[in-house]
Scaffold this motif. Sequence first.
Motif, PDB file in Angstrom:
ATOM      1  N   UNK A 228       0.830  -1.195   0.000  1.00 50.91           N
ATOM      2  CA  UNK A 228       0.000   0.000   0.000  1.00 50.91           C
ATOM      3  C   UNK A 228       0.873   1.257   0.000  1.00 50.91           C
ATOM      4  N   UNK A 229       0.482   2.226  -0.800  1.00 55.04           N
ATOM      5  CA  UNK A 229       1.052   3.566  -0.732  1.00 55.04           C
ATOM      6  C   UNK A 229       0.084   4.440   0.057  1.00 55.04           C
ATOM      7  N   UNK A 230       0.619   5.237   1.001  1.00 56.94           N
ATOM      8  CA  UNK A 230      -0.233   6.109   1.790  1.00 56.94           C
ATOM      9  C   UNK A 230       0.528   7.386   2.124  1.00 56.94           C
ATOM     10  N   UNK A 231      -0.203   8.400   2.541  1.00 55.78           N
ATOM     11  CA  UNK A 231       0.382   9.692   2.872  1.00 55.78           C
ATOM     12  C   UNK A 231       0.377   9.843   4.387  1.00 55.78           C
ATOM     13  N   UNK A 232       1.536  10.193   4.935  1.00 58.10           N
ATOM     14  CA  UNK A 232       1.680  10.395   6.378  1.00 58.10           C
ATOM     15  C   UNK A 232       2.497  11.667   6.608  1.00 58.10           C
ATOM     16  N   UNK A 233       1.856  12.672   7.209  1.00 64.59           N
ATOM     17  CA  UNK A 233       2.542  13.936   7.465  1.00 64.59           C
ATOM     18  C   UNK A 233       3.021  14.614   6.209  1.00 64.59           C
ATOM     19  N   UNK A 234       2.271  14.470   5.147  1.00 62.36           N
ATOM     20  CA  UNK A 234       2.643  15.083   3.880  1.00 62.36           C
ATOM     21  C   UNK A 234       3.667  14.297   3.089  1.00 62.36           C
ATOM     22  N   UNK A 235       4.114  13.153   3.630  1.00 66.78           N
ATOM     23  CA  UNK A 235       5.090  12.320   2.927  1.00 66.78           C
ATOM     24  C   UNK A 235       4.428  11.054   2.400  1.00 66.78           C
ATOM     25  N   UNK A 236       4.868  10.630   1.219  1.00 70.84           N
ATOM     26  CA  UNK A 236       4.372   9.396   0.612  1.00 70.84           C
ATOM     27  C   UNK A 236       5.169   8.219   1.163  1.00 70.84           C
ATOM     28  N   UNK A 237       4.467   7.262   1.760  1.00 72.47           N
ATOM     29  CA  UNK A 237       5.136   6.122   2.372  1.00 72.47           C
ATOM     30  C   UNK A 237       4.558   4.810   1.860  1.00 72.47           C
ATOM     31  N   UNK A 238       5.250   3.738   2.223  1.00 74.84           N
ATOM     32  CA  UNK A 238       4.870   2.399   1.746  1.00 74.84           C
ATOM     33  C   UNK A 238       4.685   1.458   2.934  1.00 74.84           C
ATOM     34  N   UNK A 239       3.719   0.562   2.801  1.00 77.44           N
ATOM     35  CA  UNK A 239       3.450  -0.440   3.834  1.00 77.44           C
ATOM     36  C   UNK A 239       3.157  -1.774   3.151  1.00 77.44           C
ATOM     37  N   UNK A 240       3.740  -2.842   3.686  1.00 75.06           N
ATOM     38  CA  UNK A 240       3.448  -4.193   3.192  1.00 75.06           C
ATOM     39  C   UNK A 240       2.685  -4.932   4.287  1.00 75.06           C
ATOM     40  N   UNK A 241       1.520  -5.459   3.946  1.00 77.45           N
ATOM     41  CA  UNK A 241       0.673  -6.118   4.939  1.00 77.45           C
ATOM     42  C   UNK A 241       0.303  -7.524   4.460  1.00 77.45           C
ATOM     43  N   UNK A 242      -0.028  -8.383   5.423  1.00 78.28           N
ATOM     44  CA  UNK A 242      -0.456  -9.752   5.161  1.00 78.28           C
ATOM     45  C   UNK A 242      -1.827  -9.981   5.794  1.00 78.28           C
ATOM     46  N   UNK A 243      -2.728 -10.565   4.998  1.00 79.37           N
ATOM     47  CA  UNK A 243      -4.040 -10.955   5.502  1.00 79.37           C
ATOM     48  C   UNK A 243      -4.153 -12.478   5.475  1.00 79.37           C
ATOM     49  N   UNK A 244      -4.786 -13.026   6.511  1.00 83.26           N
ATOM     50  CA  UNK A 244      -5.071 -14.463   6.549  1.00 83.26           C
ATOM     51  C   UNK A 244      -6.567 -14.643   6.769  1.00 83.26           C
ATOM     52  N   UNK A 245      -7.220 -15.301   5.798  1.00 80.97           N
ATOM     53  CA  UNK A 245      -8.671 -15.460   5.859  1.00 80.97           C
ATOM     54  C   UNK A 245      -9.100 -16.866   6.267  1.00 80.97           C
TER      55      UNK A 245
END
Length: 417
Positions: A228-245
């Motif tokens: 995921x790309x998201x904005x935090x404090x005016x900065x563009x950041x990246x996060x990698x997440x895992x879902x288990x269903x």
Amino acid sequence: MSDMSSMNRERKKRELKRQVISAGEERRAVQEEAASGEDGRRKKGKRRLWILLLLAAAVAMAFGFRYYLAQRLYTEYQVVWETPVEEGATAKYENFGTNVLKYTRDGMSYVDSKGNTVWMTSYEMKNPAACVNGDYAVVADLQGNSIYICDLTGVLGQASTVLPVVKAVVSQTGVTAAVLEDSGASYIQYYNRDGSTIDLTVRSAMSGDGYPVDIALSPDGSQTIASFMYVDGGELKNRVVFYDFSEIGQNQKHLVGGFDEEFADSIAARVIYPDETHACAFTDRGISFFSSRNQAAVELTSQAQPEESIQTVFYSDQYAGFIVRTSGGENPYRLELYRVSGEPVFSAEFNFQYKHVDISRDMVILYNEEACQIYSTGGNLRYAGELGMEIQQINQGRSGSSVIVTGPQVMKEIRLQ
């Protein structure tokens, strides 16, 4: 009386002599039998030894021949067969099983290792994109609403979406996930192999959660990795997440892994789930290797981060690699290959103006429109040169020394010599 005694003595002597002779003969017979048995055992032992030596020699020859083939640098080639290709300039190809999935705006087909069309399906798409995973594939109309799910036998199902499709991926069991979007949010929607909708959706608000850059499914379809790309404090950041269903992830609301700091200064533009216990994220700085052996808590196990900026990434269900541009010199490029566990396999510097790189079974293939350079996954250069045709796609053929080459007008099997 004395005569009788003499006769008795003589008779006893004869009987004793017979007994002695009989005992001697019996001993000789036993000794001969023992000698014969020992001789037989020696002969059998020699036969077994010869058989073992012959088997060892055969195994050594087989390994030696395989080693020779693995080490051999091919310098010539021979065309085994060729077949015309329609829609050559507009068609796209993906390695599918041991053969090729061909897809265009008008339909898709499965082409075997001899260039024969096994099956084909017609449709109408403006911007088709394919994802292959094992024996399953999905073709989706990007920014459209159509998704086709197939396996090696043909199309299994079709899904129609209300929102535009941004990306579609498939698992090794046929479970499919599609990223859909509207003006304020994105959604990861799941489908069965027959195209029916699974009652499962991951919603991400653009203003908070961010935007999914890439997603991938575990082989059984129960886990998802997303970047995921998201904005935090005016900065563009990246996060990698895992879902288990599965049931394992229910206690954590299905979120079993989240990694922010590890991607603070990079963007994971590509994520993959090559097998049940490993996942990888590719950035412009390197490869991050994850272990999902504990499904409830995914772990970042290692990172391969070269000093140089990464030019190209490539991967399969067993390997992941990248190519960097070095400081120059005779070989301006370096290829690094890893197992999906993060274990280094080999590194090779080269001077070849490639445009594409793929892994096909045990070949790492670099190519442009005119020529190719092929390495074994053991790190040996197998072939470097032209193949006598314009190249759009190359994958390993039926043997370890042949390749299937697809161009805009023709498909060929070429045996390297």
